[in-house]
Design a protein around this motif. Sequence first.
Motif, PDB file in Angstrom:
ATOM      1  N   GLY A  48       2.007  -6.414 -13.665  1.00  0.00           N
ATOM      2  CA  GLY A  48       1.773  -5.447 -12.590  1.00  0.00           C
ATOM      3  C   GLY A  48       2.035  -6.068 -11.228  1.00  0.00           C
ATOM      4  O   GLY A  48       2.207  -5.357 -10.234  1.00  0.00           O
ATOM      5  N   ASP A  91       6.337  -8.311  -3.468  1.00  0.00           N
ATOM      6  CA  ASP A  91       5.433  -8.803  -4.516  1.00  0.00           C
ATOM      7  C   ASP A  91       6.216  -9.623  -5.522  1.00  0.00           C
ATOM      8  O   ASP A  91       7.447  -9.686  -5.478  1.00  0.00           O
ATOM      9  N   GLY A 114       1.005   0.145  -3.429  1.00  0.00           N
ATOM     10  CA  GLY A 114       1.303  -0.913  -4.395  1.00  0.00           C
ATOM     11  C   GLY A 114       0.085  -1.771  -4.670  1.00  0.00           C
ATOM     12  O   GLY A 114      -0.796  -1.910  -3.837  1.00  0.00           O
ATOM     13  N   ASP A 115       0.050  -2.340  -5.850  1.00  0.00           N
ATOM     14  CA  ASP A 115      -0.976  -3.308  -6.203  1.00  0.00           C
ATOM     15  C   ASP A 115      -0.243  -4.521  -6.766  1.00  0.00           C
ATOM     16  O   ASP A 115       0.426  -4.392  -7.794  1.00  0.00           O
ATOM     17  N   PRO A 116      -0.225  -5.674  -6.116  1.00  0.00           N
ATOM     18  CA  PRO A 116      -1.149  -6.132  -5.083  1.00  0.00           C
ATOM     19  C   PRO A 116      -0.690  -5.995  -3.627  1.00  0.00           C
ATOM     20  O   PRO A 116      -1.331  -6.593  -2.744  1.00  0.00           O
ATOM     21  N   GLU A 117       0.347  -5.225  -3.311  1.00  0.00           N
ATOM     22  CA  GLU A 117       0.777  -5.158  -1.911  1.00  0.00           C
ATOM     23  C   GLU A 117      -0.333  -4.654  -0.984  1.00  0.00           C
ATOM     24  O   GLU A 117      -0.421  -5.035   0.181  1.00  0.00           O
ATOM     25  N   ASN A 159       7.118   4.734  -6.326  1.00  0.00           N
ATOM     26  CA  ASN A 159       5.751   4.899  -6.804  1.00  0.00           C
ATOM     27  C   ASN A 159       5.092   5.934  -5.904  1.00  0.00           C
ATOM     28  O   ASN A 159       5.374   5.994  -4.708  1.00  0.00           O
ATOM     29  N   LYS A 176       6.642  -9.838  -9.412  1.00  0.00           N
ATOM     30  CA  LYS A 176       6.276  -9.110 -10.635  1.00  0.00           C
ATOM     31  C   LYS A 176       6.249 -10.001 -11.870  1.00  0.00           C
ATOM     32  O   LYS A 176       5.536  -9.728 -12.816  1.00  0.00           O
ATOM     33  N   ARG A 187       2.109   6.145  -4.884  1.00  0.00           N
ATOM     34  CA  ARG A 187       0.811   5.563  -4.520  1.00  0.00           C
ATOM     35  C   ARG A 187       1.066   4.262  -3.790  1.00  0.00           C
ATOM     36  O   ARG A 187       2.208   3.833  -3.666  1.00  0.00           O
ATOM     37  N   TYR A 244       5.883   4.875  -2.045  1.00  0.00           N
ATOM     38  CA  TYR A 244       6.279   3.475  -2.155  1.00  0.00           C
ATOM     39  C   TYR A 244       7.689   3.438  -2.700  1.00  0.00           C
ATOM     40  O   TYR A 244       7.943   3.919  -3.801  1.00  0.00           O
TER      41      TYR A 244
HETATM   42  N1  GLY Z   1       3.290  -4.124  -7.216  1.00  0.00           N
HETATM   43  C1  GLY Z   1       4.074  -3.145  -7.829  1.00  0.00           C
HETATM   44  C2  GLY Z   1       3.432  -1.857  -8.012  1.00  0.00           C
HETATM   45  O1  GLY Z   1       2.373  -1.573  -7.462  1.00  0.00           O
HETATM   46  O2  GLY Z   1       3.994  -1.032  -8.724  1.00  0.00           O
END
Ligand code: GLY
Length: 427
Positions: A228, A214, A292-295, A288, A216, A290, A271
């Motif tokens: 994010g 991603d 990833g966002d936006p992965e 993380n 950042k 959970r 993650y």
């Molecule tokens: N894209 C990084 C995160 O979800 O922490």
Amino acid sequence: MKVLVIGSGGREHALAWKISKSSQVSSVFVAPGNGGTEIEEAINNVDISSNDIEALIKFALSQKIDLTIVGPEDPLVEGITDKFQESGLLCFGPSKDAARLEGSKEYMKDFLIRHNIPTAGYKTFTNSDEAIEHVYRQDYPIVIKADGLAAGKGVTVALSQAQAIEAINQSLNSKAFGEAGSKIVVEEFLEGEEASFIVLTDGDTVIPFASSQDHKARDDGDLGPNTGGMGAYSPAPVVTQSIHEKILKQVIYPTIEGLKAEGSNYCGFLYAGIMVDSDENIKVLEFNCRFGDPETQPIMMRLKSDLADLCFKACRQELSDEILDWDDRKALGVVMASGGYPFEYEKGNVIKDLNKESEDLKIFHAGTIYEDHQIKSNGGRVLCVTALGQSVSLAQEKAYDAISDIKWKDCFYRNDIGYRAVKREKN
Ligand code: GLY
Ligand code: AMP
């Protein structure tokens, strides 16, 4: 089965969209969801905040939800999984104990050292004078991190002593991140290329997802403040087969084993943010607890296996080794954000021309709301326009082509998502 997804971001839109395609799933609810999940025919929004654990349990019990999947870190760190389980509900996500891997950077770093997992050198401080004294003696850049959850904003890569001191004061004295910043980790700066490596596990069996990367930073060229995440693509070419194996062997397996040895069984998505240096050494940047966002958005576009089935089996400790089935194409998602993000921004602007979707193009929503029969902006990161292509370059072209038609007041996006992979493809 009936599935409840908790959260309201692009990640949750992508997870719910993917889960709704499972032949085993009869209905999908998202709490609270966003404008995008509201207009999906196969998804129902539920007006409960992702932090209102009691109300979520009440809903899950009354609707006889078979499986709950938690998107964001906050409820996981608060112990949502433990509370669902106490009510006899299946909930996919790590326990409160295990979620400390994301909830406290100090805990995470100490854990890595205890289990001999490679990471950057560090020291923890609660006193600003001591932290400042420490950074006087260090090389630059140096990295200052708030210990607790700070929505991706708690990390400063300081290029000079003055910047380091400012970051220390901001966190410890000005309380810029509240309680989450009352302790800081000061960390050695790592050189290299980052990758996101996400697995699904029930604490015994580990199933890796395709790699991703991603962006950042807010601006082109990875410049500007951290966000994010402004876009992502999958797979990440930096994760070669040998790096993939190294990450499993040096990071993922020892982490799952280490947690188990310390009394917590990790069930959920894990993650690992990994730095790969030019000699192919790897180090953990972060964990993380959970997806990833936006992965999630590009990864879900490529995943062909049944995610609901995998999460359900993991909750019942019935996961068996399995190689996931992937679309061979590459996927790339570009985040469109509200002007001002990651700082202050306007909400409530009408978004036009969102009807460009096709088999290889999906517009995942994050900060949107469906109101008066229109989609309006309702957050900082608003959309993630995600495309599939035979190469990252083609996926990138397709995503930007669709974006050129989407508009709302003051929206912005990066123009170079995927540039490292595109450069590799050109070479
Ligand atoms: N894209 C990084 C995160 O979800 O922490
Ligand atoms: P984190 O939330 O810990 O992943 O940090 C956010 C971002 O800051 C990472 O994705 C990296 O780009 C950068 N970062 C964090 N720690 C380091 C480090 N030790 N060296 C270099 N960059 C880092």
